[in-house]
Each structure stands twice: as structure tokens, then as C-alpha cells.
Design a protein around this motif. Structure first.
Motif, PDB file in Angstrom:
ATOM      1  N   ASP A   1      67.398   2.482 -19.240  1.00  0.00           N
ATOM      2  CA  ASP A   1      66.202   1.626 -18.880  1.00  0.00           C
ATOM      3  C   ASP A   1      64.817   2.189 -19.454  1.00  0.00           C
ATOM      4  OD1 ASP A   1      67.671  -0.136 -17.686  1.00  0.00           O
ATOM      5  OD2 ASP A   1      66.650  -0.160 -15.830  1.00  0.00           O
ATOM      6  N   CYS A   2      65.081   2.993 -20.415  1.00  0.00           N
ATOM      7  CA  CYS A   2      63.638   3.473 -21.075  1.00  0.00           C
ATOM      8  C   CYS A   2      62.724   2.218 -21.418  1.00  0.00           C
ATOM      9  CB  CYS A   2      64.013   4.133 -22.339  1.00  0.00           C
ATOM     10  SG  CYS A   2      65.099   5.685 -21.940  1.00  0.00           S
ATOM     11  N   SER A   3      61.519   2.551 -20.876  1.00  0.00           N
ATOM     12  CA  SER A   3      60.391   1.770 -21.313  1.00  0.00           C
ATOM     13  C   SER A   3      60.438   0.238 -21.060  1.00  0.00           C
ATOM     14  CB  SER A   3      60.096   1.916 -22.917  1.00  0.00           C
ATOM     15  OG  SER A   3      58.636   1.807 -22.765  1.00  0.00           O
ATOM     16  N   LEU A   4      61.351  -0.320 -20.048  1.00  0.00           N
ATOM     17  CA  LEU A   4      61.717  -1.658 -19.766  1.00  0.00           C
ATOM     18  C   LEU A   4      60.922  -2.162 -18.680  1.00  0.00           C
ATOM     19  CD1 LEU A   4      65.489  -2.223 -20.035  1.00  0.00           C
ATOM     20  CD2 LEU A   4      63.948  -2.348 -21.596  1.00  0.00           C
ATOM     21  N   ALA A   5      60.219  -0.977 -17.849  1.00  0.00           N
ATOM     22  CA  ALA A   5      59.502  -1.615 -16.507  1.00  0.00           C
ATOM     23  C   ALA A   5      58.365  -2.367 -17.153  1.00  0.00           C
ATOM     24  CB  ALA A   5      58.825  -0.358 -15.923  1.00  0.00           C
ATOM     25  N   ILE A   6      57.848  -2.407 -18.403  1.00  0.00           N
ATOM     26  CA  ILE A   6      56.697  -3.149 -18.749  1.00  0.00           C
ATOM     27  C   ILE A   6      57.144  -4.704 -18.745  1.00  0.00           C
ATOM     28  CG2 ILE A   6      57.407  -3.169 -21.309  1.00  0.00           C
ATOM     29  CD1 ILE A   6      54.487  -3.183 -21.864  1.00  0.00           C
ATOM     30  N   LEU A   7      58.539  -5.063 -18.460  1.00  0.00           N
ATOM     31  CA  LEU A   7      58.817  -6.354 -18.764  1.00  0.00           C
ATOM     32  C   LEU A   7      58.798  -7.049 -17.541  1.00  0.00           C
ATOM     33  CD1 LEU A   7      62.120  -6.112 -21.055  1.00  0.00           C
ATOM     34  CD2 LEU A   7      59.745  -7.005 -21.494  1.00  0.00           C
ATOM     35  N   ARG A   8      58.425  -6.285 -16.219  1.00  0.00           N
ATOM     36  CA  ARG A   8      58.628  -6.935 -14.826  1.00  0.00           C
ATOM     37  C   ARG A   8      57.583  -8.304 -14.760  1.00  0.00           C
ATOM     38  NH1 ARG A   8      59.108  -1.319 -11.388  1.00  0.00           N
ATOM     39  NH2 ARG A   8      61.130  -0.993 -11.673  1.00  0.00           N
ATOM     40  N   PRO A   9      56.427  -7.925 -15.104  1.00  0.00           N
ATOM     41  CA  PRO A   9      55.558  -9.426 -15.140  1.00  0.00           C
ATOM     42  C   PRO A   9      56.111 -10.507 -15.812  1.00  0.00           C
ATOM     43  CG  PRO A   9      54.303  -7.409 -15.797  1.00  0.00           C
ATOM     44  CD  PRO A   9      55.625  -7.057 -15.961  1.00  0.00           C
ATOM     45  N   LEU A  10      57.137 -10.497 -16.493  1.00  0.00           N
ATOM     46  CA  LEU A  10      57.798 -11.659 -17.253  1.00  0.00           C
ATOM     47  C   LEU A  10      58.642 -12.238 -16.496  1.00  0.00           C
ATOM     48  CD1 LEU A  10      57.933 -10.317 -20.808  1.00  0.00           C
ATOM     49  CD2 LEU A  10      55.830 -11.422 -19.658  1.00  0.00           C
ATOM     50  N   THR A  11      59.634 -11.310 -15.534  1.00  0.00           N
ATOM     51  CA  THR A  11      60.541 -11.863 -14.868  1.00  0.00           C
ATOM     52  C   THR A  11      60.308 -12.912 -13.779  1.00  0.00           C
ATOM     53  OG1 THR A  11      60.262 -10.143 -13.391  1.00  0.00           O
ATOM     54  CG2 THR A  11      61.702  -9.865 -14.897  1.00  0.00           C
ATOM     55  N   SER A  12      61.508 -13.645 -13.342  1.00  0.00           N
ATOM     56  CA  SER A  12      61.485 -14.989 -12.377  1.00  0.00           C
ATOM     57  C   SER A  12      60.967 -14.265 -11.152  1.00  0.00           C
ATOM     58  CB  SER A  12      62.653 -15.604 -12.696  1.00  0.00           C
ATOM     59  OG  SER A  12      63.605 -14.973 -12.079  1.00  0.00           O
ATOM     60  N   ASN A  13      60.782 -15.230 -10.088  1.00  0.00           N
ATOM     61  CA  ASN A  13      60.383 -14.910  -8.850  1.00  0.00           C
ATOM     62  C   ASN A  13      61.473 -14.392  -8.002  1.00  0.00           C
ATOM     63  OD1 ASN A  13      57.703 -15.683  -8.949  1.00  0.00           O
ATOM     64  ND2 ASN A  13      58.065 -17.880  -8.270  1.00  0.00           N
ATOM     65  N   ASN A  14      62.711 -14.685  -8.003  1.00  0.00           N
ATOM     66  CA  ASN A  14      63.892 -14.375  -7.697  1.00  0.00           C
ATOM     67  C   ASN A  14      64.265 -12.930  -7.659  1.00  0.00           C
ATOM     68  OD1 ASN A  14      64.989 -15.251  -9.837  1.00  0.00           O
ATOM     69  ND2 ASN A  14      66.916 -15.047  -9.123  1.00  0.00           N
ATOM     70  N   VAL A  15      63.871 -12.492  -9.178  1.00  0.00           N
ATOM     71  CA  VAL A  15      64.083 -11.214  -9.551  1.00  0.00           C
ATOM     72  C   VAL A  15      62.868 -10.310  -9.001  1.00  0.00           C
ATOM     73  CG1 VAL A  15      64.281  -9.681 -11.429  1.00  0.00           C
ATOM     74  CG2 VAL A  15      65.594 -11.894 -11.556  1.00  0.00           C
ATOM     75  N   LYS A  16      61.920 -10.936  -9.059  1.00  0.00           N
ATOM     76  CA  LYS A  16      60.619 -10.166  -8.459  1.00  0.00           C
ATOM     77  C   LYS A  16      61.102  -9.983  -6.944  1.00  0.00           C
ATOM     78  CE  LYS A  16      56.591 -11.619 -11.392  1.00  0.00           C
ATOM     79  NZ  LYS A  16      57.272 -12.109 -12.357  1.00  0.00           N
ATOM     80  N   LEU A  17      61.667 -10.636  -6.246  1.00  0.00           N
ATOM     81  CA  LEU A  17      61.991 -10.454  -4.842  1.00  0.00           C
ATOM     82  C   LEU A  17      62.774  -9.297  -4.774  1.00  0.00           C
ATOM     83  CD1 LEU A  17      61.733 -11.100  -1.891  1.00  0.00           C
ATOM     84  CD2 LEU A  17      63.579 -12.807  -2.373  1.00  0.00           C
ATOM     85  N   LYS A  18      63.982  -9.295  -5.580  1.00  0.00           N
ATOM     86  CA  LYS A  18      64.910  -8.206  -5.738  1.00  0.00           C
ATOM     87  C   LYS A  18      64.119  -6.803  -5.892  1.00  0.00           C
ATOM     88  CE  LYS A  18      68.945  -6.358  -6.462  1.00  0.00           C
ATOM     89  NZ  LYS A  18      70.057  -6.179  -5.141  1.00  0.00           N
ATOM     90  N   ALA A  19      63.377  -6.867  -6.792  1.00  0.00           N
ATOM     91  CA  ALA A  19      62.534  -5.820  -7.266  1.00  0.00           C
ATOM     92  C   ALA A  19      61.681  -5.127  -6.142  1.00  0.00           C
ATOM     93  CB  ALA A  19      61.698  -6.279  -8.492  1.00  0.00           C
ATOM     94  N   SER A  20      61.111  -6.103  -5.341  1.00  0.00           N
ATOM     95  CA  SER A  20      60.433  -5.432  -4.335  1.00  0.00           C
ATOM     96  C   SER A  20      60.963  -4.668  -3.162  1.00  0.00           C
ATOM     97  CB  SER A  20      59.706  -6.842  -3.636  1.00  0.00           C
ATOM     98  OG  SER A  20      60.445  -7.636  -3.024  1.00  0.00           O
ATOM     99  N   GLU A  21      62.447  -5.346  -3.120  1.00  0.00           N
ATOM    100  CA  GLU A  21      63.334  -4.836  -2.083  1.00  0.00           C
ATOM    101  C   GLU A  21      63.814  -3.404  -2.654  1.00  0.00           C
ATOM    102  OE1 GLU A  21      66.559  -7.480  -1.862  1.00  0.00           O
ATOM    103  OE2 GLU A  21      65.452  -8.954  -0.583  1.00  0.00           O
ATOM    104  N   MET A  22      63.953  -3.233  -3.976  1.00  0.00           N
ATOM    105  CA  MET A  22      64.391  -1.956  -4.596  1.00  0.00           C
ATOM    106  C   MET A  22      63.202  -0.966  -4.462  1.00  0.00           C
ATOM    107  SD  MET A  22      66.627  -3.268  -7.731  1.00  0.00           S
ATOM    108  CE  MET A  22      66.461  -1.882  -8.322  1.00  0.00           C
TER     109      MET A  22
END
Length: 333
Positions: free
Chosen positions: A158-179
Motif C-alpha cells: 500500500d505504498c503511497s496509496l493514501a493519496i487516493l482516498r479523496p477519490l473513493t466512493s462514499n461507502n468506501v469512505k464509511l469503511k475507512a472512517s471505521e478503520m
């Protein structure tokens, strides 16, 4: 580039049976091609992207594709068809450092193995920070993003992939907030302070690496809400104990095996203390950490002594359970 049809075929249409894990960017599936080659396919669940955002995605791919290091999971290719954004990585067949430290299925890691793993991760970060021009920051270093192969060597994913988070869908963002709650222990203090341009990302990597070292030392998670309030944050709980010999000895993971001296423990604590400095200016470059860990590993009595193999094959699942990577082990950015 891979075509969507060949990746669908190789993953059995991204079936549940081929699912390796799910992270804050999307799912990862095992894929096997007709020639027998096995890879891991990470689906980045994005919103519909503009032309500029598509170019941003390609920039990330170009950056990550430059990484070639024995302790970094290699990006092999990608697919951008029909609104799909897929990354194809080499397949590391085993389990994550998070599982090795916190899953009772596995036998405890020895002291020597823990130092070896730390050194391998530090070398990967040093390569990204020092050998790549411009430097590449990982930006999401954590135990679940470090895979251990059959030789128990670490591979950072997962090197340098965090920059892609703003491009993800809302359901993935919800998963990310839980993690994010579970991963909050890795977050740098300067997230709440003005950040100096140019050094913030690599210095954040150094901080996260220091938290990882604490995790290796204590066997505790970076943030554990099941513990008393004063012990939930590993960094806060451990910081003032690192330079007290008696407290330091009591911090050591009680299940850890292998010989180590009080001197080596103190040196390890010094390295941790430097990495988790609240002020990013006082954190050393990762190159200095590599040197310190190398000295720690190769000085007599600082890791497992000669009669104990530092790559002790007794560290194996009690159920001989080896698999590609369960939930959150593969590319769980």
C-alpha cells in the motif's frame, strides 16, 4: 496494462472465494492466469473521475511503479476500463505482521525476528525516502500493511496509496472512517499542528515506524479501546516508561521468546523515543534508524544469540494455516 476481461477471468469474476481482504480503498482478490501466474488485484472503489482526477490516479501509478525493493510489494500493472480502477500486485503468500503479533493462532515472534522485521521495514522506507527522486512517502504505515512471507521476511504494501482516498466512493469512505479508529495510534501529532512543507510526509512515516517498533516491543495495539483510558494510546502510555529501566522491562511483550540483554532493550527504546518525537523536526531521517537497527541486530547479545536461529521456523501457525492474506492484510490502505 491489463484488460478488465482478463482480470475478471483470473479472479472468477471477483468472486467471494477469491477475496483476500477488504480495506479502506476497496477489496483485494487473488487472481490466477492461465500460465499459472498468481497475483493480487486491488479494486479502488472510486467515484466517477474527471479527466484531471484520472490523471492524478495515473500519477500515483507512475510513482508506485518506480518502487523496486526486496521489502516492498511490487506493483505489476493496472487496469482502467469501464470506470474500473484496478491495481495488480505481486502475490505474497502468507500473513500480515498484525496477525503475527495479535492473533493467537500463531506462535510468538522471537526478539531476533522482531528486530529483523523492523530492519527490513526501515530499509524499505529508507529506499522510498532516500533513493527515489523525488522522495516517496508511504503515508499509511501500519502492521496490517506489512506482509510476512514464508521466510518471515517483511514486505511493505500500500505504498503511497493514501493519496487516493479523496477519490473513493462514499461507502468506501464509511469503511475507512471505521478503520481509522483502530489505526489512530499511528497518526502523527502534527496532524493537529501547522505542517512544514517538504518534510511532513516522510517525517510522518518515521513517527508511524516508531509506533510500529513499540508494537513489536510490547505486543500491544497502537490504540486499544478495551484497555483502561490511560493505556488506550500506546504512545502516550509508553513514552515516559521508555527511559526507566524497570518500567521498560515490564513493557516487553510477555509472550516474546529469544534472548536479549538489558542494554539492547535500552538501545531499542532509544530508537523508539527518537521516532515518536512530538515535534517532527527532532525525528531523525529513516537512514539513521536503519544504521541503529543494523548495529543493534549485529552486536553480540543484542538479538537472539547464535544458538537460536533468528529465523526460527517454529514460528508457524498451530494449525499450519497459510493463506494469501485475510481481511485487512493485503493493501488495506
Amino acid at each position: 496494462m491489463y484488460s478488465l476481461s482478463e482480470l475478471q477471468s483470473a479472479t472468477n469474476s471477483f468472486s467471494e472465494g477469491n477475496l483476500l481482504g477488504e480495506g479502506s480503498l476497496g477489496c483485494v482478490h487473488r487472481a490466477e492466469f492461465p500460465d499459472g501466474m498468481i497475483v493480487a488485484v486491488k479494486s479502488i472503489n472510486t467515484v466517477p473521475l474527471s479527466i484531471i482526477e484520472e490523471e492524478e490516479f495515473l500519477d500515483v501509478i507512475r510513482n508506485v511503479s518506480r518502487l523496486r525493493h526486496p521489502n516492498i510489494v511490487t506493483l505489476l500493472g493496472y487496469c482502467m476500463e469501464h470506470g474500473q480502477h484496478l491495481l495488480v500486485y505481486e502475490y505474497i503468500r502468507n500473513f500480515s505482521l498484525d496477525e503475527a503479533l495479535h492473533c493467537a493462532t500463531y506462535k510468538p515472534l522471537s526478539w531476533g525476528l522482531r528486530v529483523q522485521i523492523a530492519l527490513g521495514v526501515a530499509r524499505a522506507l529508507n529506499y522510498m525516502h532516500s533513493s527515489c527522486m523525488p522522495p516517496i512517502a508511504h503515508s499509511n504505515l501500519k502492521a496490517s500493511n506489512i506482509l510476512l512471507d514464508e521466510e518471515l521476511l517483511p514486505h511493505v504494501c500500500d505504498c503511497s496509496l493514501a493519496i487516493l482516498r479523496p477519490l473513493t466512493s462514499n461507502n468506501v469512505k464509511l469503511k475507512a472512517s471505521e478503520m481509522a479508529i483502530a489505526d489512530s495510534g499511528y497518526i502523527v501529532p502534527e496532524n493537529f499542528q501547522p505542517i512544514q512543507p517538504g518534510i511532513a510526509n516522510t517525517k510522518a512515516d518515521v513517527y508511524a515506524f516508531g509506533v510500529l517498533l513499540l508494537e513489536l516491543l510490547t505486543g500491544r495495539r497502537p490504540f486499544d479501546c478495551s484497555r483502561p483510558l490511560s493505556e488506550q494510546s500506546l504512545v502516550k502510555w509508553a513514552s515516559f516508561r521508555l527511559h526507566d529501566r524497570e518500567s521498560l522491562g515490564q513493557m516487553v511483550d510477555p509472550v516474546m521468546t529469544g534472548k536479549f540483554s538489558s542494554k539492547s532493550l535500552s538501545r531499542f527504546a532509544d530508537i523508539v523515543s527518537l521516532c515518536i518525537q512530538p515535534d517532527q523536526e527532532f525525528r531523525p531521517p529513516i537512514s539513521e534508524i536503519v544504521e541503529s537497527l543494523s548495529c543493534l541486530l549485529h552486536k553480540p547479545g543484542t538479538a537472539d544469540d547464535a544458538e537460536v536461529d533468528p529465523f526460527d521456523r517454529s514460528f508457524r501457525s498451530t494449525n499450519a494455516r497459510f493463506f494469501g492474506s485475510p481481511t485487512l492484510s493485503y493493501y488495506s490502505s
